[in-house]
Design a protein around this motif. Sequence first.
Motif, PDB file in Angstrom:
ATOM      1  N   LEU A  48       0.498  -1.223   0.058  1.00 15.49           N
ATOM      2  CA  LEU A  48       0.048   0.092  -0.254  1.00 15.49           C
ATOM      3  C   LEU A  48       1.146   1.040   0.342  1.00 15.49           C
ATOM      4  CD1 LEU A  48      -3.025  -1.409   2.269  1.00 15.49           C
ATOM      5  CD2 LEU A  48      -3.190  -0.409  -0.754  1.00 15.49           C
ATOM      6  N   PRO A  49       1.909   1.632   0.970  1.00 14.05           N
ATOM      7  CA  PRO A  49       2.311   3.060   0.156  1.00 14.05           C
ATOM      8  C   PRO A  49       3.469   3.262  -0.266  1.00 14.05           C
ATOM      9  CG  PRO A  49       2.810   1.772   3.207  1.00 14.05           C
ATOM     10  CD  PRO A  49       1.945   0.688   2.233  1.00 14.05           C
ATOM     11  N   CYS A  50       3.935   1.711  -1.036  1.00 14.00           N
ATOM     12  CA  CYS A  50       4.594   1.695  -2.001  1.00 14.00           C
ATOM     13  C   CYS A  50       3.926   2.395  -2.920  1.00 14.00           C
ATOM     14  CB  CYS A  50       5.584   0.397  -2.522  1.00 14.00           C
ATOM     15  SG  CYS A  50       6.718  -0.336  -1.867  1.00 14.00           S
ATOM     16  N   TYR A  51       2.593   1.808  -3.055  1.00 11.20           N
ATOM     17  CA  TYR A  51       1.916   2.139  -4.617  1.00 11.20           C
ATOM     18  C   TYR A  51       0.956   3.461  -4.779  1.00 11.20           C
ATOM     19  CZ  TYR A  51      -2.041   2.106  -7.911  1.00 11.20           C
ATOM     20  OH  TYR A  51      -3.369   2.011  -8.805  1.00 11.20           O
ATOM     21  N   LEU A  52       1.413   3.503  -2.805  1.00 11.41           N
ATOM     22  CA  LEU A  52       1.290   5.599  -2.880  1.00 11.41           C
ATOM     23  C   LEU A  52       2.326   6.412  -3.395  1.00 11.41           C
ATOM     24  CD1 LEU A  52      -0.445   7.663  -1.677  1.00 11.41           C
ATOM     25  CD2 LEU A  52       0.712   7.534   0.775  1.00 11.41           C
ATOM     26  N   LEU A  53       3.344   5.972  -2.779  1.00  4.83           N
ATOM     27  CA  LEU A  53       4.621   6.508  -3.228  1.00  4.83           C
ATOM     28  C   LEU A  53       4.195   6.306  -4.523  1.00  4.83           C
ATOM     29  CD1 LEU A  53       6.443   8.082  -1.225  1.00  4.83           C
ATOM     30  CD2 LEU A  53       8.254   5.947  -2.168  1.00  4.83           C
ATOM     31  N   LEU A  54       4.522   5.717  -5.785  1.00  4.91           N
ATOM     32  CA  LEU A  54       4.078   5.384  -7.578  1.00  4.91           C
ATOM     33  C   LEU A  54       3.555   6.827  -8.280  1.00  4.91           C
ATOM     34  CD1 LEU A  54       4.499   1.316  -7.705  1.00  4.91           C
ATOM     35  CD2 LEU A  54       6.742   3.235  -8.046  1.00  4.91           C
ATOM     36  N   ASN A  55       2.264   6.551  -7.201  1.00  2.45           N
ATOM     37  CA  ASN A  55       1.042   7.918  -7.896  1.00  2.45           C
ATOM     38  C   ASN A  55       2.111   8.492  -7.337  1.00  2.45           C
ATOM     39  OD1 ASN A  55      -0.615   5.989  -8.844  1.00  2.45           O
ATOM     40  ND2 ASN A  55      -0.633   4.750  -7.409  1.00  2.45           N
ATOM     41  N   LEU A  56       1.956   9.105  -6.082  1.00  2.00           N
ATOM     42  CA  LEU A  56       2.589  10.147  -6.241  1.00  2.00           C
ATOM     43  C   LEU A  56       3.322  10.688  -6.312  1.00  2.00           C
ATOM     44  CD1 LEU A  56       2.955  10.342  -1.706  1.00  2.00           C
ATOM     45  CD2 LEU A  56       1.981  12.232  -3.356  1.00  2.00           C
ATOM     46  N   VAL A  57       4.383  10.107  -7.328  1.00  2.00           N
ATOM     47  CA  VAL A  57       5.626  10.357  -7.931  1.00  2.00           C
ATOM     48  C   VAL A  57       5.297  10.788  -9.488  1.00  2.00           C
ATOM     49  CG1 VAL A  57       8.023   9.617  -8.784  1.00  2.00           C
ATOM     50  CG2 VAL A  57       7.471   9.014  -6.969  1.00  2.00           C
ATOM     51  N   VAL A  58       4.486   9.706  -9.939  1.00  2.00           N
ATOM     52  CA  VAL A  58       3.911   9.157 -11.679  1.00  2.00           C
ATOM     53  C   VAL A  58       3.137  10.641 -11.179  1.00  2.00           C
ATOM     54  CG1 VAL A  58       2.202   8.346 -13.352  1.00  2.00           C
ATOM     55  CG2 VAL A  58       4.526   6.942 -11.621  1.00  2.00           C
ATOM     56  N   GLY A  59       1.819  10.979 -10.952  1.00  2.00           N
ATOM     57  CA  GLY A  59       0.939  11.735 -10.450  1.00  2.00           C
ATOM     58  C   GLY A  59       1.816  13.008 -10.769  1.00  2.00           C
ATOM     59  N   TYR A  60       2.710  13.436  -9.928  1.00  2.00           N
ATOM     60  CA  TYR A  60       2.980  14.689  -9.943  1.00  2.00           C
ATOM     61  C   TYR A  60       4.168  15.173 -11.198  1.00  2.00           C
ATOM     62  CZ  TYR A  60       4.620  19.124  -7.350  1.00  2.00           C
ATOM     63  OH  TYR A  60       4.220  20.325  -6.724  1.00  2.00           O
ATOM     64  N   SER A  61       4.759  14.160 -10.967  1.00  2.00           N
ATOM     65  CA  SER A  61       5.406  14.280 -12.442  1.00  2.00           C
ATOM     66  C   SER A  61       4.692  14.707 -13.473  1.00  2.00           C
ATOM     67  CB  SER A  61       6.942  13.231 -12.331  1.00  2.00           C
ATOM     68  OG  SER A  61       6.996  13.152 -11.622  1.00  2.00           O
ATOM     69  N   VAL A  62       3.769  14.202 -14.421  1.00  2.00           N
ATOM     70  CA  VAL A  62       2.833  14.256 -15.283  1.00  2.00           C
ATOM     71  C   VAL A  62       3.078  15.649 -15.536  1.00  2.00           C
ATOM     72  CG1 VAL A  62       1.259  13.035 -16.405  1.00  2.00           C
ATOM     73  CG2 VAL A  62       2.988  11.290 -15.392  1.00  2.00           C
ATOM     74  N   LEU A  63       2.026  15.551 -14.341  1.00  2.00           N
ATOM     75  CA  LEU A  63       1.647  17.372 -13.792  1.00  2.00           C
ATOM     76  C   LEU A  63       2.821  17.743 -13.797  1.00  2.00           C
ATOM     77  CD1 LEU A  63      -1.237  18.035 -14.022  1.00  2.00           C
ATOM     78  CD2 LEU A  63      -1.100  18.219 -11.832  1.00  2.00           C
ATOM     79  N   GLN A  64       3.670  18.084 -13.696  1.00  2.00           N
ATOM     80  CA  GLN A  64       4.593  18.936 -13.841  1.00  2.00           C
ATOM     81  C   GLN A  64       5.344  19.044 -14.960  1.00  2.00           C
ATOM     82  OE1 GLN A  64       8.304  18.305 -11.063  1.00  2.00           O
ATOM     83  NE2 GLN A  64       7.925  20.161 -10.240  1.00  2.00           N
ATOM     84  N   ALA A  65       5.296  18.119 -16.000  1.00  3.65           N
ATOM     85  CA  ALA A  65       5.774  18.479 -17.062  1.00  3.65           C
ATOM     86  C   ALA A  65       5.137  19.577 -18.079  1.00  3.65           C
ATOM     87  CB  ALA A  65       6.044  16.809 -17.811  1.00  3.65           C
TER      88      ALA A  65
ATOM     89  N   ASN B  60       2.922  21.359 -17.032  1.00  2.99           N
ATOM     90  CA  ASN B  60       2.778  22.453 -16.424  1.00  2.99           C
ATOM     91  C   ASN B  60       3.905  22.878 -16.741  1.00  2.99           C
ATOM     92  OD1 ASN B  60       2.300  24.866 -14.663  1.00  2.99           O
ATOM     93  ND2 ASN B  60       3.905  24.557 -12.709  1.00  2.99           N
ATOM     94  N   LYS B  61       4.729  22.970 -17.313  1.00  2.00           N
ATOM     95  CA  LYS B  61       6.377  22.964 -18.072  1.00  2.00           C
ATOM     96  C   LYS B  61       6.210  23.000 -19.048  1.00  2.00           C
ATOM     97  CE  LYS B  61       9.924  22.546 -14.403  1.00  2.00           C
ATOM     98  NZ  LYS B  61      10.537  21.199 -13.644  1.00  2.00           N
ATOM     99  N   GLY B  62       5.008  22.288 -19.774  1.00  2.00           N
ATOM    100  CA  GLY B  62       4.694  22.385 -21.327  1.00  2.00           C
ATOM    101  C   GLY B  62       6.477  21.523 -22.351  1.00  2.00           C
ATOM    102  N   VAL B  63       6.357  20.176 -21.253  1.00  2.00           N
ATOM    103  CA  VAL B  63       7.505  19.300 -21.862  1.00  2.00           C
ATOM    104  C   VAL B  63       6.489  18.370 -21.625  1.00  2.00           C
ATOM    105  CG1 VAL B  63       9.059  20.621 -20.988  1.00  2.00           C
ATOM    106  CG2 VAL B  63       9.190  19.464 -19.432  1.00  2.00           C
ATOM    107  N   HIS B  64       7.110  17.055 -22.039  1.00  2.00           N
ATOM    108  CA  HIS B  64       6.948  15.697 -22.330  1.00  2.00           C
ATOM    109  C   HIS B  64       7.720  15.543 -20.877  1.00  2.00           C
ATOM    110  CE1 HIS B  64       5.755  11.508 -23.033  1.00  2.00           C
ATOM    111  NE2 HIS B  64       4.879  12.296 -23.989  1.00  2.00           N
TER     112      HIS B  64
END
Lengths: 409, 257, 137
Positions: free
Chosen positions: A135-152, A154-158
């Motif tokens: 459960l904590p692993c899945y939480l961490l994965l989703n945090l990192v992936v979701g945030y990184s995708v949105l951050q990219a 936001n910056k207008g990059v892939h």
Amino acid sequence: MIEKALVKRSSKSYWAWIIFLLVLIAVGFAAYIYQMTQGFAVTGMSRDISWGMYIGHLTFFVGVAAGGVMIVLPYYLHNVKEFGRITVVGEFLAIPAVIMALLFVVVDIGSPMKLFNVYLYATPHSMLFWDSVVLPCYLLLNLVVGYSVLQAENKGVHYKKWVKFLALVSIPFAFSIHVVTAFLYSGLPSRHYFLTAMLPAKFLASAFATGPALIILICFLLKKLCGFDAGETAIKKLSTISAYAYTATLFMVGCEFFTAFYSNVPGHKAALQYLFFGLHGHNQFVPLMMVFVALAVVALCLMIPRQNRDNPITLGVGCACIFLTMYIEKGLTFIIGGLSETPFGEIASYHITVPELLIIVGVFAIGFLIASILFKLVVVVKKDRDVDAFPQEDRAGLAARLLAKGSDK
Amino acid sequence: MENMSRRKFLKLGGAAAVGLGAAVVTKTADAAQIGGSYQKDSARMQAKNWGMVIDMSKFSEESFNACVEACHSFHNVPNIDTKKDEVKWIWKQTYEQLFLDETHEHLSAKYKDQEFMTICNHCQEPVCVRVCPTKATFKNDQGVILMDMHRCIGCRNCMAACPYGARSFNFKDPRPYIEEINPTYPTRMKGVVEKCNFCAERLALGQLPLCVELSNGAITFGDIDDPQSGVSKLIAENFTLQRRANLGTKPKVYYIV
Amino acid sequence: MYKPRNIIIGVIAFLALIFFPVWSSLFTTGEAVGAEISLDTPMINAMENPKCVEDTEWMRANHMKLLADWKVEVVRNGNRIYVAEDGQKYLASLQNTCFECHSNYDEFCLKCHEYNNVSPTCWTCHVEPTVVEEGNK
């Protein structure tokens, strides 16, 4: 980037909603303190029904979290481009859902100050230990992936390659969280309602019905509140997934009935009898299960015919029915039903208490708070970057805003 | 360092903190012992695998009540009279309730309602040990299923797992419900699970379990792995029942009906 | 926005604050007085050469660690006998061995724990003699 969720274009009603949730959280926390000082006697749990509403909710929200994978998997594995706009919704839905699931474990622990013994004395033959790993692993994965995708975005990059790699890793994790949670129950030798190899499959199917149904409802909500359009094909694809998974789930529920009642083995029948018809005079869950049956019929009628799925109103009602029925079946009655027959062949009943209810409301409020902040963040970023997602938006105003944003730098 | 943004710095710092925390945690978990050395008491009762045979025909109501009273008062088991929150290590249950799989609807009430002593079965394949996430419940070197109250987090997985209803949870602080505290044995705190321990604290010092001593010969206690022991002989010579033997838990409490 | 002077003043104020216990001790006189614990119990008084399972100094520093070891050895490994450094054997038991001599929990354990501001969780389960007396009245 997170600051965007807090301040940027926050209306008064948004703040009112946040404050309302904070109040509920405070109430829930007070109830939790009460439970901790008085002991678990203030809950509905007993020597016989030793797991109750908390563990039921844990199970349900693990399912909701795993359900998000029905967007992530087609997008990253099968390149279903239509989901591109809402993959982050699936990932961000998993975050509050896993946090809620974990909180429902924490509030269920009798001696929470010793909680970390689970990691200090890691015990691989215990399924609860594995649950506390995945459960904590899945939480961490989703945090990192979701945030990184949105951050990219936001910056207008892939997004970077490693983000895709982690997204792919999160797919088996999504399956594993629910399978491990099912193993918690399906490996117990004396609980007939739990002891079935069907359980992990049933849990996964119901998760893949509930998750997409909830995402559709969230997309509808985002459209109504912020004008965010998930895209017609994406919604259609999601509704198809949900409809098939839901039918599969109900099929498996039906199979449980067949096995229990055709074989006529009393132990196999007991939990189903107790929940659906009443047993030895204990029938407290019968009305709720009748609601389940009625709503399940409505959901099937609304979700199977294609023209109903294409109509936003019937689709919305259908998805709400799917969510509610699965919440009843998995969240409210599964655990209590399974434990209702005691090792001495008697039926024990369960009556939820006020403190227990308030704690559950508090955990819900925490989940809603996190979800509100995350989805706000999604909408704010998309408004700046994904013009097509807001068809009703005043284009001239948007252009002016983008221009202003450019001159900020 | 010039290229390091604040964001990167924070990320690195966070990772370092997690690493450090993990290191500290691992260190405390296996810290070395100090002082002198440890050994078992020379008088300790010896057996590879403790088991019990209960002959209900020899058990008088009187001596049974004495067993319950002695066990519960010695082990500081609270006397909570609501069924929901009750704690018990040893109690009575009817034949029909105890031997669910060995009864039928026409069984004479004479047998159905006969009362049997009920305790933890100290299974050879214990489900509670299998599911416990912290090894708070474990099997000792003599086949007794014990609980480490210091370690129990109160998750109650063992209660859902136990096919015998042998386990109780402390739903509230037990101390106000103990009539007279025995100063030689600890109480429990609210939020942990407890159950019969085959009087491990007595076996360790060369004494038989309390219920065995007070049963007037109705309970025989011994090594079921030793064919010469009293329990093995009783099992060999009599018709005995085990509770829910079909579950594969291999319980070690045998009943002579 | 960036004023080095303010930052330096802030840093100095911060350091001064966190080192308060160090510099404040320069201005206080006399030695710190430890907790006054009592050894006046019937068992200890009856002993010719009062001695705990290990040396007093060692016990003062390590009793918590020793008890933590006892807890593991007794409960998990079934080793109920502690062989002290001098070869003497003791039953490793807080309630049955420690309290036999130190029957004055309030004057012995509690005083020092309060002085040191520690609250060990032992007493949620292990019953100290005072609780037994009060509870059993």
